[in-house]
Scaffold this motif. Structure first.
Motif, PDB file in Angstrom:
ATOM      1  N   UNK A 288      33.763  34.280 -23.794  1.00 18.52           N
ATOM      2  CA  UNK A 288      35.041  34.049 -24.483  1.00 18.52           C
ATOM      3  C   UNK A 288      35.713  35.378 -24.845  1.00 18.52           C
ATOM      4  N   UNK A 289      35.819  36.241 -23.870  1.00 21.85           N
ATOM      5  CA  UNK A 289      36.405  37.578 -24.053  1.00 21.85           C
ATOM      6  C   UNK A 289      37.871  37.451 -24.441  1.00 21.85           C
ATOM      7  N   UNK A 290      38.239  38.128 -25.543  1.00 21.89           N
ATOM      8  CA  UNK A 290      39.629  38.095 -26.024  1.00 21.89           C
ATOM      9  C   UNK A 290      40.111  39.520 -26.234  1.00 21.89           C
ATOM     10  N   UNK A 291      41.332  39.779 -25.813  1.00 22.96           N
ATOM     11  CA  UNK A 291      41.983  41.066 -26.037  1.00 22.96           C
ATOM     12  C   UNK A 291      42.597  41.040 -27.422  1.00 22.96           C
ATOM     13  N   UNK A 292      42.187  41.966 -28.291  1.00 24.01           N
ATOM     14  CA  UNK A 292      42.714  42.025 -29.658  1.00 24.01           C
ATOM     15  C   UNK A 292      43.833  43.047 -29.766  1.00 24.01           C
ATOM     16  N   UNK A 293      43.659  44.198 -29.071  1.00 28.72           N
ATOM     17  CA  UNK A 293      44.639  45.277 -29.150  1.00 28.72           C
ATOM     18  C   UNK A 293      44.605  46.091 -27.864  1.00 28.72           C
ATOM     19  N   UNK A 294      45.759  46.569 -27.438  1.00 26.89           N
ATOM     20  CA  UNK A 294      45.819  47.450 -26.278  1.00 26.89           C
ATOM     21  C   UNK A 294      46.117  46.724 -24.990  1.00 26.89           C
ATOM     22  N   UNK A 295      45.828  47.406 -23.905  1.00 22.54           N
ATOM     23  CA  UNK A 295      46.084  46.891 -22.566  1.00 22.54           C
ATOM     24  C   UNK A 295      44.759  46.519 -21.918  1.00 22.54           C
ATOM     25  N   UNK A 296      44.723  45.346 -21.335  1.00 21.41           N
ATOM     26  CA  UNK A 296      43.511  44.868 -20.675  1.00 21.41           C
ATOM     27  C   UNK A 296      43.531  45.322 -19.221  1.00 21.41           C
ATOM     28  N   UNK A 297      42.803  46.387 -18.927  1.00 22.23           N
ATOM     29  CA  UNK A 297      42.761  46.941 -17.573  1.00 22.23           C
ATOM     30  C   UNK A 297      42.037  46.029 -16.584  1.00 22.23           C
ATOM     31  N   UNK A 298      41.284  45.069 -17.084  1.00 17.56           N
ATOM     32  CA  UNK A 298      40.473  44.218 -16.225  1.00 17.56           C
ATOM     33  C   UNK A 298      40.974  42.779 -16.161  1.00 17.56           C
ATOM     34  N   UNK A 299      42.174  42.511 -16.634  1.00 22.63           N
ATOM     35  CA  UNK A 299      42.670  41.131 -16.694  1.00 22.63           C
ATOM     36  C   UNK A 299      42.737  40.480 -15.321  1.00 22.63           C
ATOM     37  N   UNK A 300      43.011  41.236 -14.283  1.00 28.37           N
ATOM     38  CA  UNK A 300      43.109  40.670 -12.937  1.00 28.37           C
ATOM     39  C   UNK A 300      41.771  40.162 -12.409  1.00 28.37           C
ATOM     40  N   UNK A 301      40.663  40.638 -12.989  1.00 24.46           N
ATOM     41  CA  UNK A 301      39.343  40.241 -12.501  1.00 24.46           C
ATOM     42  C   UNK A 301      38.826  38.958 -13.132  1.00 24.46           C
ATOM     43  N   UNK A 302      39.446  38.508 -14.191  1.00 26.08           N
ATOM     44  CA  UNK A 302      39.047  37.252 -14.853  1.00 26.08           C
ATOM     45  C   UNK A 302      37.573  37.259 -15.260  1.00 26.08           C
ATOM     46  N   UNK A 303      37.125  38.382 -15.839  1.00 29.48           N
ATOM     47  CA  UNK A 303      35.739  38.499 -16.296  1.00 29.48           C
ATOM     48  C   UNK A 303      35.624  37.848 -17.661  1.00 29.48           C
ATOM     49  N   UNK A 304      34.749  36.856 -17.779  1.00 31.72           N
ATOM     50  CA  UNK A 304      34.574  36.187 -19.065  1.00 31.72           C
ATOM     51  C   UNK A 304      33.158  36.338 -19.609  1.00 31.72           C
ATOM     52  N   UNK A 305      32.150  36.282 -18.745  1.00 33.00           N
ATOM     53  CA  UNK A 305      30.774  36.247 -19.231  1.00 33.00           C
ATOM     54  C   UNK A 305      29.977  37.435 -18.708  1.00 33.00           C
TER      55      UNK A 305
END
Length: 129
Positions: free
Chosen positions: A78-95
């Protein structure tokens, strides 16, 4: 003579396994430092159910739910971005699957696996609080 030697070896192995198990428990909660391969330091804070990770290079902050599978292995999900830019958002890494593979005082080595990408990496974390 052989029975005494075998008994000593068995006792030593039992003591080693028991000590490692107890040492893993020391890393379930607290504040930790991880030196990343990019040269930055990540600050990780763990509570019973959450892990907050502050990425030194970017200032980004992530939150994960944490579930301990046993005393020396856990998953972050349940990875959540709290602050900043998510450099890995395109990879859809959750676990992230993690296993403590070594303990040395306040340092512990963790093997992290991302199953979707057949990826493994080892890192050393230091407990600072």
């Amino acid at each position: 003579m052989n029975i005494k030697l075998i008994s000593l070896i068995m006792l030593s192995l039992y003591s080693f396994c028991f000590a490692k198990e107890n040492n893993c428990k020391d890393f379930k909660k607290g504040t930790f430092e991880l030196n990343s391969v990019d040269g930055s330091t990540h600050i990780i804070t763990r509570t019973k159910n959450k892990q907050i990770e502050r990425v030194g290079r970017t200032g980004s902050i992530f939150e994960f739910d944490i579930k301990w599978r046993d005393d020396c292995s856990y998953i972050l999900y349940n990875r959540k971005m709290i602050k900043g830019v998510d450099e890995f958002s395109e990879y859809k890494i959750d676990t992230l699957y993690n296993k403590v593979i070594g303990v040395d005082g306040k340092n512990f080595k963790v093997l992290t696996t991302i199953k979707e990408f057949d990826f493994e990496v080892e890192a050393v974390m230091k407990k600072v609080k």
